[in-house]
Every structure is written in C-alpha cells, then in structure tokens.
Design a protein around this motif. Structure first.
Motif, mmCIF file in Angstrom:
data_model
loop_
_atom_site.group_PDB
_atom_site.id
_atom_site.type_symbol
_atom_site.label_atom_id
_atom_site.label_comp_id
_atom_site.label_asym_id
_atom_site.label_seq_id
_atom_site.Cartn_x
_atom_site.Cartn_y
_atom_site.Cartn_z
ATOM 1 N N LEU A 1 0.840 -1.199 0.000
ATOM 2 C CA LEU A 1 0.000 0.000 0.000
ATOM 3 C C LEU A 1 0.878 1.253 0.000
ATOM 4 C CD1 LEU A 1 -3.164 0.770 2.077
ATOM 5 C CD2 LEU A 1 -1.279 2.381 2.080
ATOM 6 N N LEU A 2 1.877 1.285 0.877
ATOM 7 C CA LEU A 2 2.736 2.463 0.982
ATOM 8 C C LEU A 2 3.559 2.668 -0.286
ATOM 9 C CD1 LEU A 2 3.955 2.068 4.678
ATOM 10 C CD2 LEU A 2 2.227 3.653 3.795
ATOM 11 N N GLU A 3 4.083 1.575 -0.848
ATOM 12 C CA GLU A 3 4.871 1.680 -2.085
ATOM 13 C C GLU A 3 4.017 2.181 -3.241
ATOM 14 O OE1 GLU A 3 6.638 -2.107 -2.876
ATOM 15 O OE2 GLU A 3 8.213 -1.853 -1.373
ATOM 16 N N THR A 4 2.775 1.713 -3.322
ATOM 17 C CA THR A 4 1.889 2.139 -4.404
ATOM 18 C C THR A 4 1.521 3.610 -4.257
ATOM 19 O OG1 THR A 4 1.007 -0.115 -4.543
ATOM 20 C CG2 THR A 4 -0.247 1.617 -5.639
ATOM 21 N N CYS A 5 1.268 4.035 -3.016
ATOM 22 C CA CYS A 5 0.999 5.456 -2.779
ATOM 23 C C CYS A 5 2.189 6.302 -3.208
ATOM 24 C CB CYS A 5 0.679 5.694 -1.305
ATOM 25 S SG CYS A 5 -0.942 5.087 -0.785
ATOM 26 N N ALA A 6 3.400 5.862 -2.858
ATOM 27 C CA ALA A 6 4.604 6.607 -3.240
ATOM 28 C C ALA A 6 4.744 6.673 -4.757
ATOM 29 C CB ALA A 6 5.834 5.962 -2.610
ATOM 30 N N LYS A 7 4.452 5.547 -5.416
ATOM 31 C CA LYS A 7 4.536 5.500 -6.886
ATOM 32 C C LYS A 7 3.548 6.481 -7.523
ATOM 33 C CE LYS A 7 4.657 1.394 -8.713
ATOM 34 N NZ LYS A 7 4.239 0.055 -9.209
ATOM 35 N N LEU A 8 2.384 6.612 -6.906
ATOM 36 C CA LEU A 8 1.346 7.486 -7.450
ATOM 37 C C LEU A 8 1.515 8.943 -6.996
ATOM 38 C CD1 LEU A 8 -1.749 5.148 -6.915
ATOM 39 C CD2 LEU A 8 -0.565 5.612 -9.078
ATOM 40 N N GLY A 9 2.426 9.169 -6.041
ATOM 41 C CA GLY A 9 2.626 10.516 -5.532
ATOM 42 C C GLY A 9 1.493 11.008 -4.659
ATOM 43 N N ILE A 10 0.900 10.090 -3.902
ATOM 44 C CA ILE A 10 -0.223 10.453 -3.035
ATOM 45 C C ILE A 10 0.096 10.079 -1.588
ATOM 46 C CG2 ILE A 10 -1.900 10.130 -4.896
ATOM 47 C CD1 ILE A 10 -2.725 7.475 -3.526
ATOM 48 N N SER A 11 -0.684 10.605 -0.670
ATOM 49 C CA SER A 11 -0.570 10.262 0.743
ATOM 50 C C SER A 11 -1.352 8.973 1.021
ATOM 51 C CB SER A 11 -1.153 11.382 1.603
ATOM 52 O OG SER A 11 -1.401 10.927 2.920
ATOM 53 N N PRO A 12 -0.881 8.136 1.958
ATOM 54 C CA PRO A 12 -1.677 6.963 2.356
ATOM 55 C C PRO A 12 -3.077 7.346 2.850
ATOM 56 C CG PRO A 12 0.561 6.761 3.177
ATOM 57 C CD PRO A 12 0.437 8.150 2.617
ATOM 58 N N LYS A 13 -3.221 8.578 3.317
ATOM 59 C CA LYS A 13 -4.537 9.025 3.779
ATOM 60 C C LYS A 13 -5.509 9.229 2.621
ATOM 61 C CE LYS A 13 -3.071 8.690 7.867
ATOM 62 N NZ LYS A 13 -3.432 7.433 8.582
ATOM 63 N N ALA B 1 -8.711 1.143 2.320
ATOM 64 C CA ALA B 1 -8.276 -0.247 2.465
ATOM 65 C C ALA B 1 -9.439 -1.086 2.981
ATOM 66 C CB ALA B 1 -7.089 -0.349 3.416
ATOM 67 N N VAL B 2 -9.685 -2.204 2.295
ATOM 68 C CA VAL B 2 -10.844 -3.048 2.592
ATOM 69 C C VAL B 2 -10.377 -4.469 2.878
ATOM 70 C CG1 VAL B 2 -13.103 -3.822 1.794
ATOM 71 C CG2 VAL B 2 -12.147 -1.670 0.919
ATOM 72 N N GLY B 3 -10.801 -5.038 4.010
ATOM 73 C CA GLY B 3 -10.423 -6.404 4.333
ATOM 74 C C GLY B 3 -11.341 -7.020 5.364
ATOM 75 N N GLY C 1 -4.519 0.219 8.917
ATOM 76 C CA GLY C 1 -4.039 1.238 9.838
ATOM 77 C C GLY C 1 -3.351 2.406 9.151
ATOM 78 N N GLU C 2 -2.892 2.217 7.917
ATOM 79 C CA GLU C 2 -2.224 3.278 7.162
ATOM 80 C C GLU C 2 -3.199 4.102 6.323
ATOM 81 O OE1 GLU C 2 0.825 4.163 7.373
ATOM 82 O OE2 GLU C 2 1.775 2.483 8.373
ATOM 83 N N ALA C 3 -4.326 3.511 5.981
ATOM 84 C CA ALA C 3 -5.236 4.133 5.017
ATOM 85 C C ALA C 3 -6.065 5.255 5.638
ATOM 86 C CB ALA C 3 -6.167 3.072 4.429
ATOM 87 N N GLY C 4 -6.473 6.169 4.790
ATOM 88 C CA GLY C 4 -7.343 7.244 5.247
ATOM 89 C C GLY C 4 -8.744 6.773 5.576
ATOM 90 N N LEU C 5 -9.153 5.652 4.969
ATOM 91 C CA LEU C 5 -10.467 5.064 5.233
ATOM 92 C C LEU C 5 -10.298 3.552 5.282
ATOM 93 C CD1 LEU C 5 -13.528 5.609 5.564
ATOM 94 C CD2 LEU C 5 -13.756 5.279 3.089
ATOM 95 N N SER C 6 -10.606 2.954 6.423
ATOM 96 C CA SER C 6 -10.479 1.506 6.586
ATOM 97 C C SER C 6 -11.866 0.882 6.684
ATOM 98 C CB SER C 6 -9.657 1.167 7.831
ATOM 99 O OG SER C 6 -10.213 1.758 8.993
ATOM 100 N N VAL C 7 -12.043 -0.213 5.946
ATOM 101 C CA VAL C 7 -13.366 -0.826 5.804
ATOM 102 C C VAL C 7 -13.277 -2.308 6.142
ATOM 103 C CG1 VAL C 7 -15.294 -1.253 4.240
ATOM 104 C CG2 VAL C 7 -13.870 0.801 3.938
ATOM 105 N N ALA C 8 -14.109 -2.742 7.081
ATOM 106 C CA ALA C 8 -14.201 -4.155 7.459
ATOM 107 C C ALA C 8 -15.444 -4.745 6.807
ATOM 108 C CB ALA C 8 -14.283 -4.296 8.977
#
Length: 241
Positions: free
Chosen positions: A178-190, A194-196, A206-213
C-alpha cells in the motif's frame, strides 16, 4: 476512544461524518479471499485433498488474529496441499469461486472516480491474476504456489516460490505494498481506502485514510472506520455524496 454508531442497518461507522467525497481518495486497496470473493481459496484447495477441516481451522485462527505468525501458518497449510493438481485448482476457480455481491459496482465506481486499484492477498496468483483481469484492477501482490517438475509436473510441491519482493504476502507485506503504491502514485496513504476482513489486513488498514471491514472478524470490526455487516461491498458507496 471513538464510539462506533450504526449509520444505517448493517453499516457501522467510527469517527466518520458522511457524506464523504470519493474524489478525495486516489487508491482503493482490497484483500481478496472473503472480501472480493466468497471463499478462502486455500481451504477450498485443501478440500480437493480431503483436508479442508484441518486447513480451515488454521485459516480461521489466523484470520481472527489468534496465530501471530501468519507466514508460518500459511506454510503449514500449503505443505498439506502437496500433490494437489492444477486441474484441482481449476475446479476450485470454476465451481466454487464467485465475486461477492457489490464488488463489480464498487470497483467500477472507484475507477470512474479516477482512482487506482490494488489487490493484496495472502492467497495465490492462480486466483488473484484472474480476479485482477476480470475486474480490471491495476496492481496485485500475492503468493506463487510451486509446481513439481518431471514426472509429477502439474502437481503442487507443498511450497511457495520466493519472489523479487520477498517470500510471502502477509500483513506487513500488504502494508508495504500500500505504501509503495501510494509513493509511486505521488499520493498520501490518507488518500487510500483499504478493505479487508482478517487480522492480516489490519496493518494496511491502519495506514489508510479510510479503513473498511467487510463481514469481518471481531478484531477487524473493532478497529475499522467502517463496518459492512450486512449486504454487499457496494454499501460503502452509501457514505459518499
């Protein structure tokens, strides 16, 4: 402590005040087994070897967070799959694997809003690559089942193949991706959603701006900003204007 409140029946929020704006998010990250799809693939593969009960018990304990070493738990389960054939995997895919309700609608809405999509799974490329291609997901990370060579070609060895990024996609690897993809896209993890459903999804959530269970284990529901306890995955769209 933030109190969780039911927004509408079966949709519980913690620390959120809808409506939200989908345009504020740039990446949607999904677990696969029991989130995008209706099964735990490793359990259904084990069923082909007559070992579903034994393997499913380990899976359930891992998803509930009762087994802290996810990598070792997966190695134990995969070891039991030795001798299962590619034809068995194909049968699981064709006969048992189905997308969960609302998945196609949610992914389409994310893409229409200009978001990138990422599938991160403790499961296997045999399934994740097909789900990725069907849904048009941009990025994936998951595990590779090793196949025998020679006379037993087409049978599983009971091991997984190391990849250039590491050995097993566990909770830490999901977070890292997740963090690597955000960095690649030039965006914040917020700016990520993230859905799981299982304990190995908590690090990325825990890193995402919106977490979904989504129909998740108790520990995951307790920590997520959004709980979808009834209905399909597209119920998440109820939060957005």
């Amino acid at each position: 402590m933030t109190v969780s409140q039911e927004f509408t029946p079966g949709l519980v929020l913690r620390g959120l005040t809808p409506p939200l704006r989908l345009a504020d998010f740039k990446l949607a990250v999904f677990d696969m087994d029991s989130t995008l799809i209706n099964i735990e693939c490793v359990d259904e593969i084990a069923a082909e070897a007559g070992l579903k009960e034994e393997v499913a018990a380990i899976t359930e304990a891992a998803m509930r967070g009762e087994i802290t070493d996810y990598k070792e738990s997966l190695r134990q389960r995969v070891k039991l799959l030795r001798g299962v054939t590619v034809a068995d995997l194909e049968r699981v895919y064709v006969e048992r694997l189905r997308l969960n309700p609302g998945v196609e609608r949610l992914v389409a809405a994310c893409k229409a809003a200009g978001m990138k999509t990422l599938l991160v799974s403790g499961g296997f490329t045999f399934f994740t690559d097909r789900v990725r291609d069907h849904l048009g997901i941009d990025y994936t990370r998951s595990n590779v089942l090793e196949l025998e060579s020679g006379p037993n070609c087409g049978q599983l060895t009971g091991r997984m193949v190391d990849q250039d990024w590491g050995d097993i996609c566990d909770g830490d690897e999901k977070r890292k991706m997740l963090l690597e993809t955000c960095a690649k896209l030039g965006i914040s993890p917020k700016q990520a959603i993230a859905v799981g459903d299982g304990a190995n999804d908590l690090p990325m959530m825990g890193e995402a701006g919106l977490s979904v269970a989504y129909h998740a284990k108790p520990r995951v529901r307790e920590q997520a900003m959004v709980q979808i306890n009834e209905g399909g995955l597209d119920r998440l769209l109820e939060l957005f204007a």
